[in-house]
Write a protein that holds these residues in place. Structure first.
Motif, PDB file in Angstrom:
ATOM      1  N   LYS A 157      -7.307 -12.414   7.312  1.00  0.00           N
ATOM      2  CA  LYS A 157      -8.337 -11.382   7.206  1.00  0.00           C
ATOM      3  C   LYS A 157      -8.049 -10.200   8.134  1.00  0.00           C
ATOM      4  O   LYS A 157      -8.494  -9.093   7.885  1.00  0.00           O
ATOM      5  N   TYR A 158      -7.312 -10.453   9.213  1.00  0.00           N
ATOM      6  CA  TYR A 158      -7.114  -9.441  10.240  1.00  0.00           C
ATOM      7  C   TYR A 158      -5.819  -8.645  10.087  1.00  0.00           C
ATOM      8  O   TYR A 158      -5.559  -7.743  10.877  1.00  0.00           O
ATOM      9  N   LEU A 159      -5.015  -8.943   9.072  1.00  0.00           N
ATOM     10  CA  LEU A 159      -3.804  -8.157   8.843  1.00  0.00           C
ATOM     11  C   LEU A 159      -4.173  -6.785   8.293  1.00  0.00           C
ATOM     12  O   LEU A 159      -5.255  -6.586   7.744  1.00  0.00           O
ATOM     13  N   GLN A 160      -3.253  -5.855   8.433  1.00  0.00           N
ATOM     14  CA  GLN A 160      -3.444  -4.510   7.893  1.00  0.00           C
ATOM     15  C   GLN A 160      -3.073  -4.506   6.412  1.00  0.00           C
ATOM     16  O   GLN A 160      -2.058  -5.099   6.030  1.00  0.00           O
ATOM     17  N   TYR A 161      -3.873  -3.859   5.603  1.00  0.00           N
ATOM     18  CA  TYR A 161      -3.625  -3.745   4.172  1.00  0.00           C
ATOM     19  C   TYR A 161      -3.586  -2.276   3.786  1.00  0.00           C
ATOM     20  O   TYR A 161      -4.196  -1.435   4.444  1.00  0.00           O
ATOM     21  N   LYS A 162      -2.861  -1.981   2.712  1.00  0.00           N
ATOM     22  CA  LYS A 162      -2.773  -0.614   2.212  1.00  0.00           C
ATOM     23  C   LYS A 162      -3.175  -0.602   0.742  1.00  0.00           C
ATOM     24  O   LYS A 162      -3.056  -1.608   0.039  1.00  0.00           O
ATOM     25  N   LYS A 163      -3.661   0.560   0.285  1.00  0.00           N
ATOM     26  CA  LYS A 163      -4.008   0.733  -1.118  1.00  0.00           C
ATOM     27  C   LYS A 163      -2.731   0.933  -1.923  1.00  0.00           C
ATOM     28  O   LYS A 163      -1.834   1.654  -1.499  1.00  0.00           O
ATOM     29  N   ILE A 164      -2.679   0.283  -3.084  1.00  0.00           N
ATOM     30  CA  ILE A 164      -1.557   0.499  -3.987  1.00  0.00           C
ATOM     31  C   ILE A 164      -2.092   0.716  -5.397  1.00  0.00           C
ATOM     32  O   ILE A 164      -3.208   0.294  -5.722  1.00  0.00           O
ATOM     33  N   SER A 165      -1.302   1.361  -6.197  1.00  0.00           N
ATOM     34  CA  SER A 165      -1.654   1.601  -7.592  1.00  0.00           C
ATOM     35  C   SER A 165      -0.971   0.532  -8.442  1.00  0.00           C
ATOM     36  O   SER A 165       0.215   0.243  -8.252  1.00  0.00           O
ATOM     37  N   ILE A 166      -1.723  -0.080  -9.361  1.00  0.00           N
ATOM     38  CA  ILE A 166      -1.160  -1.106 -10.248  1.00  0.00           C
ATOM     39  C   ILE A 166      -1.623  -0.863 -11.682  1.00  0.00           C
ATOM     40  O   ILE A 166      -2.623  -0.191 -11.917  1.00  0.00           O
ATOM     41  N   ASN A 167      -0.876  -1.409 -12.605  1.00  0.00           N
ATOM     42  CA  ASN A 167      -1.259  -1.373 -14.013  1.00  0.00           C
ATOM     43  C   ASN A 167      -1.728  -2.759 -14.423  1.00  0.00           C
ATOM     44  O   ASN A 167      -0.993  -3.723 -14.291  1.00  0.00           O
ATOM     45  N   THR A 168      -2.952  -2.860 -14.892  1.00  0.00           N
ATOM     46  CA  THR A 168      -3.458  -4.109 -15.445  1.00  0.00           C
ATOM     47  C   THR A 168      -3.162  -4.092 -16.946  1.00  0.00           C
ATOM     48  O   THR A 168      -2.719  -3.065 -17.470  1.00  0.00           O
ATOM     49  N   PRO A 169      -3.424  -5.171 -17.661  1.00  0.00           N
ATOM     50  CA  PRO A 169      -3.222  -5.127 -19.119  1.00  0.00           C
ATOM     51  C   PRO A 169      -4.095  -4.074 -19.814  1.00  0.00           C
ATOM     52  O   PRO A 169      -3.777  -3.631 -20.908  1.00  0.00           O
ATOM     53  N   LEU A 170      -5.177  -3.645 -19.151  1.00  0.00           N
ATOM     54  CA  LEU A 170      -6.087  -2.687 -19.785  1.00  0.00           C
ATOM     55  C   LEU A 170      -6.004  -1.268 -19.222  1.00  0.00           C
ATOM     56  O   LEU A 170      -6.028  -0.300 -19.976  1.00  0.00           O
ATOM     57  N   ILE A 171      -5.956  -1.148 -17.876  1.00  0.00           N
ATOM     58  CA  ILE A 171      -5.996   0.185 -17.259  1.00  0.00           C
ATOM     59  C   ILE A 171      -5.139   0.228 -16.003  1.00  0.00           C
ATOM     60  O   ILE A 171      -4.707  -0.804 -15.474  1.00  0.00           O
ATOM     61  N   LYS A 172      -4.952   1.431 -15.494  1.00  0.00           N
ATOM     62  CA  LYS A 172      -4.328   1.623 -14.193  1.00  0.00           C
ATOM     63  C   LYS A 172      -5.449   1.604 -13.160  1.00  0.00           C
ATOM     64  O   LYS A 172      -6.519   2.190 -13.382  1.00  0.00           O
ATOM     65  N   THR A 173      -5.227   0.918 -12.055  1.00  0.00           N
ATOM     66  CA  THR A 173      -6.259   0.815 -11.024  1.00  0.00           C
ATOM     67  C   THR A 173      -5.601   0.711  -9.655  1.00  0.00           C
ATOM     68  O   THR A 173      -4.383   0.792  -9.540  1.00  0.00           O
ATOM     69  N   THR A 174      -6.394   0.547  -8.626  1.00  0.00           N
ATOM     70  CA  THR A 174      -5.850   0.375  -7.276  1.00  0.00           C
ATOM     71  C   THR A 174      -6.167  -1.023  -6.779  1.00  0.00           C
ATOM     72  O   THR A 174      -7.132  -1.658  -7.213  1.00  0.00           O
ATOM     73  N   GLY A 175      -5.342  -1.483  -5.873  1.00  0.00           N
ATOM     74  CA  GLY A 175      -5.532  -2.786  -5.250  1.00  0.00           C
ATOM     75  C   GLY A 175      -5.084  -2.716  -3.801  1.00  0.00           C
ATOM     76  O   GLY A 175      -4.841  -1.628  -3.271  1.00  0.00           O
ATOM     77  N   LYS A 176      -4.960  -3.845  -3.173  1.00  0.00           N
ATOM     78  CA  LYS A 176      -4.540  -3.923  -1.769  1.00  0.00           C
ATOM     79  C   LYS A 176      -3.254  -4.724  -1.681  1.00  0.00           C
ATOM     80  O   LYS A 176      -3.058  -5.700  -2.401  1.00  0.00           O
ATOM     81  N   ASP A 177      -2.392  -4.323  -0.767  1.00  0.00           N
ATOM     82  CA  ASP A 177      -1.156  -5.042  -0.474  1.00  0.00           C
ATOM     83  C   ASP A 177      -0.977  -5.052   1.033  1.00  0.00           C
ATOM     84  O   ASP A 177      -1.534  -4.198   1.737  1.00  0.00           O
ATOM     85  N   LEU A 178      -0.210  -6.003   1.523  1.00  0.00           N
ATOM     86  CA  LEU A 178       0.048  -6.043   2.962  1.00  0.00           C
ATOM     87  C   LEU A 178       0.731  -4.761   3.408  1.00  0.00           C
ATOM     88  O   LEU A 178       1.641  -4.265   2.734  1.00  0.00           O
ATOM     89  N   ALA A 179       0.309  -4.236   4.530  1.00  0.00           N
ATOM     90  CA  ALA A 179       0.848  -2.974   5.026  1.00  0.00           C
ATOM     91  C   ALA A 179       2.196  -3.142   5.705  1.00  0.00           C
ATOM     92  O   ALA A 179       2.932  -2.185   5.860  1.00  0.00           O
TER      93      ALA A 179
END
Length: 121
Positions: free
Chosen positions: A44-66
């Protein structure tokens, strides 16, 4: 980073691990369960960054380890906690530190220090 876990359930699991009456089978199972609980809390305490991903339906944002994660258990007791972290972070690099306590001075003595090449001691 030091993370103090104040979970009563983790304390319960630690009680089972510390009890000399705990069988080897129950100890291994409890250590495995505890590794997941501790990993979930620490991650829970690690740093995360926003990333852009493509789902089967739309493009959206998610989190990935920084940043890259390196798992380094202190041999031998720390090996039992490694599984929970590896399950959650399968791409994490791994290293090992080996220590024992000098019987005369009670000071820790390092006998192994092996980290991935991407790090420095």
């Amino acid at each position: 980073m030091i993370t103090v876990i104040k979970s009563k359930f983790v304390q319960h699991k630690l009680t089972i691990l510390r009890n000399k009456k705990t069988s080897n089978t129950v100890f291994r199972q409890t250590m495995n369960e505890t590794s997941y609980l501790i990993a979930a809390e620490v991650l829970k305490y690690l740093q995360y960054k926003k990333i852009s991903i493509n789902t089967p339906l739309i493009k959206t944002t998610g989190k990935d380890l920084a940043q890259q994660v390196i798992l380094v258990p202190i041999l031998r007791a720390g090996l039992g906690l490694l599984e929970g972290f590896v399950k959650f972070l399968p791409d994490a690099e791994k290293g090992h530190i080996g220590l024992y306590r000098d019987e005369q001075t009670y000071e820790p003595v390092e006998y192994l220090f092996k980290l991935p090449k991407t790090t420095n001691k």
